[in-house]
Design an enzyme around this catalytic site. Structure first.
Site, mmCIF file in Angstrom:
data_model
loop_
_atom_site.group_PDB
_atom_site.id
_atom_site.type_symbol
_atom_site.label_atom_id
_atom_site.label_comp_id
_atom_site.label_asym_id
_atom_site.label_seq_id
_atom_site.Cartn_x
_atom_site.Cartn_y
_atom_site.Cartn_z
ATOM 1 N N HIS A 148 0.745 -1.277 -0.040
ATOM 2 C CA HIS A 148 0.074 -0.079 0.183
ATOM 3 C C HIS A 148 0.759 1.235 -0.042
ATOM 4 O O HIS A 148 0.460 2.249 0.463
ATOM 5 C CB HIS A 148 -0.779 -0.032 1.212
ATOM 6 C CG HIS A 148 -2.038 -0.885 0.856
ATOM 7 N ND1 HIS A 148 -3.157 -0.856 0.391
ATOM 8 C CD2 HIS A 148 -2.250 -2.205 1.214
ATOM 9 C CE1 HIS A 148 -4.091 -1.768 0.403
ATOM 10 N NE2 HIS A 148 -3.371 -2.720 0.875
ATOM 11 N N ASP A 158 1.389 -3.372 -9.464
ATOM 12 C CA ASP A 158 1.185 -4.980 -10.258
ATOM 13 C C ASP A 158 1.630 -4.653 -11.736
ATOM 14 O O ASP A 158 2.115 -5.780 -12.335
ATOM 15 C CB ASP A 158 -0.417 -5.037 -10.236
ATOM 16 C CG ASP A 158 -0.939 -5.126 -8.627
ATOM 17 O OD1 ASP A 158 -0.214 -5.402 -7.794
ATOM 18 O OD2 ASP A 158 -1.929 -5.180 -8.213
HETATM 19 C C1 GLA Z 1 -3.168 -3.987 -5.000
HETATM 20 C C2 GLA Z 1 -3.064 -3.076 -5.914
HETATM 21 C C3 GLA Z 1 -1.863 -2.380 -5.800
HETATM 22 C C4 GLA Z 1 -1.116 -2.261 -4.441
HETATM 23 C C5 GLA Z 1 -1.310 -3.487 -3.876
HETATM 24 C C6 GLA Z 1 -1.005 -3.095 -2.238
HETATM 25 O O1 GLA Z 1 -2.560 -5.233 -5.283
HETATM 26 O O2 GLA Z 1 -3.474 -3.161 -7.056
HETATM 27 O O3 GLA Z 1 -1.543 -1.274 -6.693
HETATM 28 O O4 GLA Z 1 -1.797 -1.132 -3.977
HETATM 29 O O5 GLA Z 1 -2.615 -3.865 -3.745
HETATM 30 O O6 GLA Z 1 0.437 -2.898 -2.027
#
Ligand code: GLA
Length: 397
Positions: free
Chosen positions: A49, A181
């Protein structure tokens, strides 16, 4: 066990090609081989996060992939077949289909801003479990993006493709996610983690300084970011920045501009929830820096400690864990050969990732597997994986 199999029939690449032929061959004779693209799922070693707070993270791609086989069409329609659930969606450039097809349509729409794309027939197959916090949606976006570029005979800088897929997820699906991601699925390299600065969008491949393995414990508790508290956390962080900027009379634009000293000096400007959200992000950025250096130097105990601290901070300050994730991390922590573990992904379910002594990986996997259903839950699964490369076109034969 749903780990990668040596059976070529179960390989997503083979299934995508077979699915393309089965779904579309009869009405469209194709002389040429299909384009075939793959993109991996990811885990994040530290940096939970932080991405939408302009912060730092340290993901790696796993050797689980979404594969997309594609043929060009001579109109601008896309027909996409999901081999794993036997569904086909057909849509024109201005259509907005629902469900999994929304990701495909959103990627095509964003790419069409820069590239002339023909229509295409696509077949999708995956062994990235969905809803498991391993970023199956980013893997789908990157694999679709690569395949559409492939049928158009176009190329795009990998960073630009990752950013296009990130925009597709935000605009097409409505999750206010950061770039973690899509950058992980697009840009990782084998046997390395990706140190990513989400503000500058600069990154560095951090090769592991020794023999380590990765174990994923999928709790089986499915999460949907769009419906979870994810967007609430994004908002809380924004509110914390605004309150800290006002209290410190400075030009803070994100929690990346906040360090522990500033946070503590102006803690009174925040209520308890906003203070804890900010404390997580500020301390997590520090943990990423620590883990990055330790990983490269082969100090895996230090990386592991950063992972455990990250999990506690996500659990207590950020409040995005759940009982099953806590149980998975606890189980891993009790197993000899595990350096560290934490939840990965958005949370509220999904998977935990453990960093494991490479020479002990098989034993650790066996031991955790033996008690995962009683400790974590009946739907839980365990698999070992290797850090893999990012999205790419592959030979289709
Ligand atoms: C999800 C979101 C990412 C990131 C993670 C937490 O995977 O898609 O962008 O914020 O949560 O690190």
């Amino acid at each position: 066990m749903t780990g990668p199999s040596s059976d070529p029939e179960s390989d997503p690449k083979s299934r995508a090609i077979a699915g393309l032929r089965a779904a579309f061959d009869s009405d469209r004779p194709h002389a040429s081989d299909p384009v075939l693209a793959v993109a991996p799922g990811r885990v994040n070693l530290v940096g939970g996060h932080t991405d939408y707070n302009d912060g730092l993270c340290l993901p790696l791609a796993v050797d689980r992939h979404v594969a997309v086989a594609a043929w060009p069409r001579d109109d601008d329609v896309i027909r996409a077949h999901a081999t794993d659930f036997g569904e086909t969606a057909t849509f024109a450039p201005d259509d907005s289909p629902d469900g999994w097809a929304a990701y495909v349509a959103a990627v095509a729409r964003v790419l069409r801003e820069d590239v002339t794309l023909p229509g295409a027939d696509l077949a999708i197959a995956s062994d990235v479990p969905s809803g498991a916090g391993l970023s199956s949606s980013a893997a789908l976006e990157l694999a679709v993006g690569q395949s559409l570029l492939g049928v158009a005979d176009a190329t795009m800088d990998p960073t630009d493709l990752a950013l296009a897929c990130w925009r597709a997820e935000r605009e097409g699906v409505g999750v206010e996610c950061g770039i973690l991601d899509q950058f992980a699925s697009g840009l990782c390299e084998p046997d390395s983690a990706l140190f990513l600065d989400c503000r500058s969008r600069e990154f560095e491949h951090v090769a592991f300084g020794g023999d380590v393995g990765i174990l994923v414990v999928d709790t089986g508790v499915s999460h949907e970011l769009a419906d979870s508290g994810y967007n609430d956390r994004v908002r809380e962080c924004r509110e914390a920045v605004a309150a800290l900027a006002a209290a410190s009379d400075s030009n803070l634009t994100s929690l990346r501009d906040v360090d522990t000293d500033l946070l503590e000096r102006h803690a009174d400007a925040l209520d308890d929830v906003h203070y804890r959200r900010a404390r997580h992000v500020v301390s997590e950025n520090e943990r990423v820096e620590t883990a990055r250096k330790a990983l490269a130097a082969g100090n895996f105990d230090t990386v592991g400690d950063a992972m455990y601290e990250s999990h506690e901070s996500l659990r207590d300050d950020y409040e995005v864990s759940c009982a099953e994730l806590d149980a998975a991390v606890e189980l891993a922590s009790e197993t000899a050969g595990v350096y560290g573990a934490r939840m990965t992904g958005g949370g509220f379910g999904g998977s935990a990732v453990a960093l494991v002594d490479g020479s002990a990986l098989d034993r650790v996997e066996r031991e955790i597997r033996a008690s995962v259903s009683s400790r974590v839950g009946d739907a839980a699964d365990v698999f070992a994986c290797r850090p893999s490369g990012g999205a790419r076109l592959v030979m289709s034969d």
